[in-house]
Scaffold this motif. Sequence first.
Motif, mmCIF file in Angstrom:
data_model
loop_
_atom_site.group_PDB
_atom_site.id
_atom_site.type_symbol
_atom_site.label_atom_id
_atom_site.label_comp_id
_atom_site.label_asym_id
_atom_site.label_seq_id
_atom_site.Cartn_x
_atom_site.Cartn_y
_atom_site.Cartn_z
ATOM 1 N N THR A 1 -72.440 -68.832 -42.615
ATOM 2 C CA THR A 1 -73.667 -69.284 -41.986
ATOM 3 C C THR A 1 -73.455 -69.330 -40.480
ATOM 4 O O THR A 1 -72.325 -69.348 -40.016
ATOM 5 N N GLY A 2 -74.515 -69.340 -39.723
ATOM 6 C CA GLY A 2 -74.415 -69.400 -38.268
ATOM 7 C C GLY A 2 -74.874 -70.741 -37.743
ATOM 8 O O GLY A 2 -75.612 -71.460 -38.405
ATOM 9 N N THR A 3 -74.421 -71.075 -36.560
ATOM 10 C CA THR A 3 -74.900 -72.292 -35.906
ATOM 11 C C THR A 3 -75.630 -71.874 -34.645
ATOM 12 O O THR A 3 -75.044 -71.260 -33.758
ATOM 13 N N LEU A 4 -76.905 -72.172 -34.576
ATOM 14 C CA LEU A 4 -77.711 -71.775 -33.434
ATOM 15 C C LEU A 4 -77.284 -72.479 -32.153
ATOM 16 O O LEU A 4 -77.273 -71.884 -31.077
ATOM 17 N N SER A 5 -76.903 -73.737 -32.267
ATOM 18 C CA SER A 5 -76.552 -74.486 -31.065
ATOM 19 C C SER A 5 -75.295 -73.942 -30.396
ATOM 20 O O SER A 5 -75.169 -73.973 -29.184
ATOM 21 N N LEU A 6 -74.349 -73.440 -31.174
ATOM 22 C CA LEU A 6 -73.111 -72.912 -30.619
ATOM 23 C C LEU A 6 -73.094 -71.389 -30.580
ATOM 24 O O LEU A 6 -72.172 -70.803 -30.024
ATOM 25 N N ASN A 7 -74.088 -70.740 -31.199
ATOM 26 C CA ASN A 7 -74.148 -69.282 -31.278
ATOM 27 C C ASN A 7 -72.866 -68.721 -31.885
ATOM 28 O O ASN A 7 -72.259 -67.810 -31.337
ATOM 29 N N GLN A 8 -72.427 -69.308 -33.000
ATOM 30 C CA GLN A 8 -71.202 -68.888 -33.672
ATOM 31 C C GLN A 8 -71.446 -68.763 -35.167
ATOM 32 O O GLN A 8 -72.277 -69.465 -35.728
ATOM 33 N N MET A 9 -70.690 -67.874 -35.792
ATOM 34 C CA MET A 9 -70.711 -67.742 -37.246
ATOM 35 C C MET A 9 -69.545 -68.549 -37.810
ATOM 36 O O MET A 9 -68.490 -68.630 -37.177
ATOM 37 N N THR A 10 -69.735 -69.110 -38.993
ATOM 38 C CA THR A 10 -68.698 -69.904 -39.649
ATOM 39 C C THR A 10 -68.793 -69.720 -41.148
ATOM 40 O O THR A 10 -69.898 -69.717 -41.699
ATOM 41 N N VAL A 11 -67.658 -69.582 -41.810
ATOM 42 C CA VAL A 11 -67.642 -69.637 -43.269
ATOM 43 C C VAL A 11 -67.709 -71.112 -43.624
ATOM 44 O O VAL A 11 -66.817 -71.888 -43.286
ATOM 45 N N GLY A 12 -68.782 -71.508 -44.295
ATOM 46 C CA GLY A 12 -68.972 -72.906 -44.658
ATOM 47 C C GLY A 12 -68.546 -73.220 -46.074
ATOM 48 O O GLY A 12 -68.158 -74.347 -46.381
ATOM 49 N N GLU A 13 -68.597 -72.217 -46.951
ATOM 50 C CA GLU A 13 -68.211 -72.417 -48.341
ATOM 51 C C GLU A 13 -67.851 -71.078 -48.934
ATOM 52 O O GLU A 13 -68.470 -70.056 -48.617
ATOM 53 N N ALA A 14 -66.832 -71.076 -49.795
ATOM 54 C CA ALA A 14 -66.435 -69.860 -50.502
ATOM 55 C C ALA A 14 -66.358 -70.168 -51.985
ATOM 56 O O ALA A 14 -65.824 -71.212 -52.383
ATOM 57 N N TRP A 15 -66.874 -69.252 -52.790
ATOM 58 C CA TRP A 15 -66.864 -69.398 -54.241
ATOM 59 C C TRP A 15 -65.982 -68.321 -54.849
ATOM 60 O O TRP A 15 -66.026 -67.152 -54.428
ATOM 61 N N THR A 16 -65.188 -68.706 -55.834
ATOM 62 C CA THR A 16 -64.463 -67.777 -56.693
ATOM 63 C C THR A 16 -64.591 -68.314 -58.114
ATOM 64 O O THR A 16 -64.917 -69.495 -58.307
ATOM 65 N N PRO A 17 -64.318 -67.488 -59.116
ATOM 66 C CA PRO A 17 -64.368 -68.013 -60.492
ATOM 67 C C PRO A 17 -63.406 -69.182 -60.719
ATOM 68 O O PRO A 17 -63.642 -70.016 -61.588
ATOM 69 N N ALA A 18 -62.345 -69.273 -59.918
ATOM 70 C CA ALA A 18 -61.365 -70.353 -60.075
ATOM 71 C C ALA A 18 -61.789 -71.641 -59.394
ATOM 72 O O ALA A 18 -61.188 -72.687 -59.618
ATOM 73 N N GLY A 19 -62.801 -71.579 -58.519
ATOM 74 C CA GLY A 19 -63.256 -72.773 -57.817
ATOM 75 C C GLY A 19 -63.723 -72.447 -56.419
ATOM 76 O O GLY A 19 -63.748 -71.288 -56.004
ATOM 77 N N THR A 20 -64.086 -73.488 -55.688
ATOM 78 C CA THR A 20 -64.663 -73.313 -54.358
ATOM 79 C C THR A 20 -63.875 -74.092 -53.316
ATOM 80 O O THR A 20 -63.098 -74.992 -53.633
ATOM 81 N N VAL A 21 -64.138 -73.727 -52.068
ATOM 82 C CA VAL A 21 -63.649 -74.500 -50.944
ATOM 83 C C VAL A 21 -64.816 -74.660 -49.975
ATOM 84 O O VAL A 21 -65.561 -73.714 -49.727
ATOM 85 N N SER A 22 -64.988 -75.874 -49.481
ATOM 86 C CA SER A 22 -65.968 -76.152 -48.433
ATOM 87 C C SER A 22 -65.208 -76.337 -47.139
ATOM 88 O O SER A 22 -64.152 -76.979 -47.114
ATOM 89 N N VAL A 23 -65.751 -75.784 -46.069
ATOM 90 C CA VAL A 23 -65.089 -75.813 -44.767
ATOM 91 C C VAL A 23 -65.930 -76.644 -43.823
ATOM 92 O O VAL A 23 -67.121 -76.393 -43.649
ATOM 93 N N ASP A 24 -65.294 -77.639 -43.206
ATOM 94 C CA ASP A 24 -65.985 -78.481 -42.238
ATOM 95 C C ASP A 24 -65.338 -78.272 -40.880
ATOM 96 O O ASP A 24 -64.271 -78.821 -40.593
ATOM 97 N N GLY A 25 -65.958 -77.460 -40.075
ATOM 98 C CA GLY A 25 -65.459 -77.167 -38.738
ATOM 99 C C GLY A 25 -66.172 -75.943 -38.214
ATOM 100 O O GLY A 25 -66.055 -74.877 -38.799
ATOM 101 N N PRO A 26 -66.927 -76.078 -37.154
ATOM 102 C CA PRO A 26 -67.687 -74.939 -36.639
ATOM 103 C C PRO A 26 -66.804 -73.968 -35.870
ATOM 104 O O PRO A 26 -65.695 -74.291 -35.460
#
Length: 173
Positions: A1-26
């Motif tokens: 997803t992107g952040t308009l305020s910082l004009n940056q792209m960030t992976v916020g969450e990744a899904w795999t059949p084994a599970g997910t990871v959420s990322v908190d950090g722009p």
Amino acid sequence: TGTLSLNQMTVGEAWTPAGTVSVDGPGYDPVAALTWSSTSAHEACAALALAGMRCSTGYAQERGGEWQPHGDPMEAALDAFARRLGIDTDGDRGRHPVELRFPFDPRLRRMSVVVDDGVVVKGAPDGVLPLCGDGEAARTSVDTLTARGLRVLAIAAAPVAGHTPRTPEDTER
């Protein structure tokens, strides 16, 4: 997803059949807080991050004490995601050069690379998931993520089984 305020792209969450990871950090900094859905998710998400990074030419780099994208911001976000999972992306690019690259095809909505006797395909979920066989859980995850307003990218990898492909059609099986 992107952040308009910082004009940056960030992976916020990744899904795999084994599970997910959420990322908190722009942004593109290699440090962020990670929240895992299960203990088995780490290895699968690291493999996903490595594949996404290998199927990209853009990357994150530090300039003047600040992490910035070099090339495509989405690809730099994939590089930053891999770094956040502990992958030495600079070293990996040097040790595992891409043997064959098929650029993004807007008609197929995907691109692919051959590296280390394997193929990696990256693109729109509707361009990648049909290549993966039974992906009902993946399609459900895509629907859930898009319903939350997230931009979703699909990444798939497979061995080339000793046959080096020469065309996108031959590669993306």
